[in-house]
Design an enzyme around this catalytic site. Structure first.
Site, short mmCIF file in Angstrom:
data_model
loop_
_atom_site.label_atom_id
_atom_site.label_comp_id
_atom_site.label_asym_id
_atom_site.label_seq_id
_atom_site.Cartn_x
_atom_site.Cartn_y
_atom_site.Cartn_z
NE ARG A 156 -23.27 16.99 32.22
CZ ARG A 156 -23.18 16.51 33.46
NH1 ARG A 156 -24.18 16.70 34.30
NH2 ARG A 156 -22.10 15.87 33.86
CG ASP A 168 -28.10 18.10 31.00
OD1 ASP A 168 -28.14 16.86 30.82
OD2 ASP A 168 -28.23 18.61 32.13
CG ASN A 211 -18.46 8.55 24.73
OD1 ASN A 211 -17.94 7.50 25.12
ND2 ASN A 211 -18.23 9.72 25.32
CE1 TYR A 225 -22.46 3.04 32.62
CE2 TYR A 225 -21.63 0.79 32.82
CZ TYR A 225 -21.57 2.05 32.23
OH TYR A 225 -20.64 2.31 31.25
CE LYS A 236 -23.11 2.64 29.00
NZ LYS A 236 -23.07 3.65 27.91
CB THR A 244 -11.65 7.25 30.99
OG1 THR A 244 -12.71 6.56 31.66
CG2 THR A 244 -11.27 6.48 29.72
#
Length: 255
Positions: free
Chosen positions: A33, A59, A92, A154, A158, A189
């Site tokens: 984005r 986006d 990703n 989430y 996944k 991360t």
């Protein structure tokens, strides 16, 4: 020289994919984005690795933006603008919505679903079409060990990515194109910081380094592995989650 398209390429795992693929002499198409951040990353990679880097701000919760990325993936032959076919798609982009589902902001949930499910489906479809036409290519979809748990939307997204990729891999047999689902565990991360999730109390042994995760994932893609779970400890954890009674998994999440 092959070309790789990476979504969520401006930070975290996506940025690590960009650097490792550039070091391996892949040209890149970087999608995220933040156009300004993408341009900075692209300039750094061009200077350090000497590869071609195309920046494609998008986006992925916006259908028109997803369509633009899909159109780039659909390029079969080098076009007048010098765009070469993408030989590796890395889906990703993704993030966690840190809220309870009941009583939470449903628009935020739908937006996350669009990024992690709808965009993965649309972009995989575009990539698989041109790759099978050329008889070569690879699709790497980032799932998670969380796909085997019961930790909200989430995990559900996944789980969809993991199952979708397995089905895609079956359909692609014999075409010269592969599909791999990357299922990492906790990583150092920006992911958890951005989601507002505090996991600092967890021991260091629970964490993986992004560079090793990416290296393992790319090695598995080269071998045509369908489910890539970097690190022995997370392969063991995944095995336990698969055989554990689902009631026990739910009870662990509810504690």
């Amino acid at each position: 020289m092959a070309t790789a398209l990476i979504t969520g390429a401006s930070a975290g795992l996506g940025l690590e994919f960009a650097w490792q693929l550039a070091t391996a002499r892949h040209d890149l198409v970087l999608v995220a984005r933040d156009a300004e951040r993408l341009e900075r990353v692209a300039a750094q990679i061009r200077a350090a690795a000497g590869v071609r880097v195309q920046v494609l701000p998008a986006d992925l919760s916006v259908p028109d933006d997803v369509a633009r990325v899909a159109a780039r993936l659909a390029v079969v032959d080098e076009d007048e603008a010098g765009q070469r076919p993408v030989g590796l798609l890395v889906n990703n982009a993704g993030y966690a919505v840190h809220q309870r589902f009941v009583g939470g902001d449903v628009d935020a949930e739908v937006k996350a679903l669009d990024v992690m499910v709808r965009a993965v489906l649309v972009l995989s479809h575009a990539a698989a079409g041109q790759m099978t036409e050329r008889g070569r290519g690879a699709i790497l979809n980032v799932a998670s060990v969380a796909a085997l748990t019961a930790s909200g939307t989430y995990s559900a997204a996944k789980a969809w990515v993991r199952t979708f990729t397995e089905g895609l891999a079956v359909e692609l047999r014999g075409t010269g194109v592969t599909a791999t689902a990357l299922c990492p565990g906790l990583m150092h991360t920006e992911f958890h910081e951005r989601a507002g999730i505090d996991y600092t109390q967890l021991p260091e042994v629970a964490w993986l380094n992004a560079d090793r995760v990416v290296a393992a994932a790319l090695a598995d893609v080269r071998r045509g592995v369908v489910i890539s779970t970097p690190s022995l400890r997370y392969r063991l954890a995944s095995g336990l989650l698969k055989v554990a009674p689902r009631a026990a998994v739910r009870a662990f999440e509810a504690r």
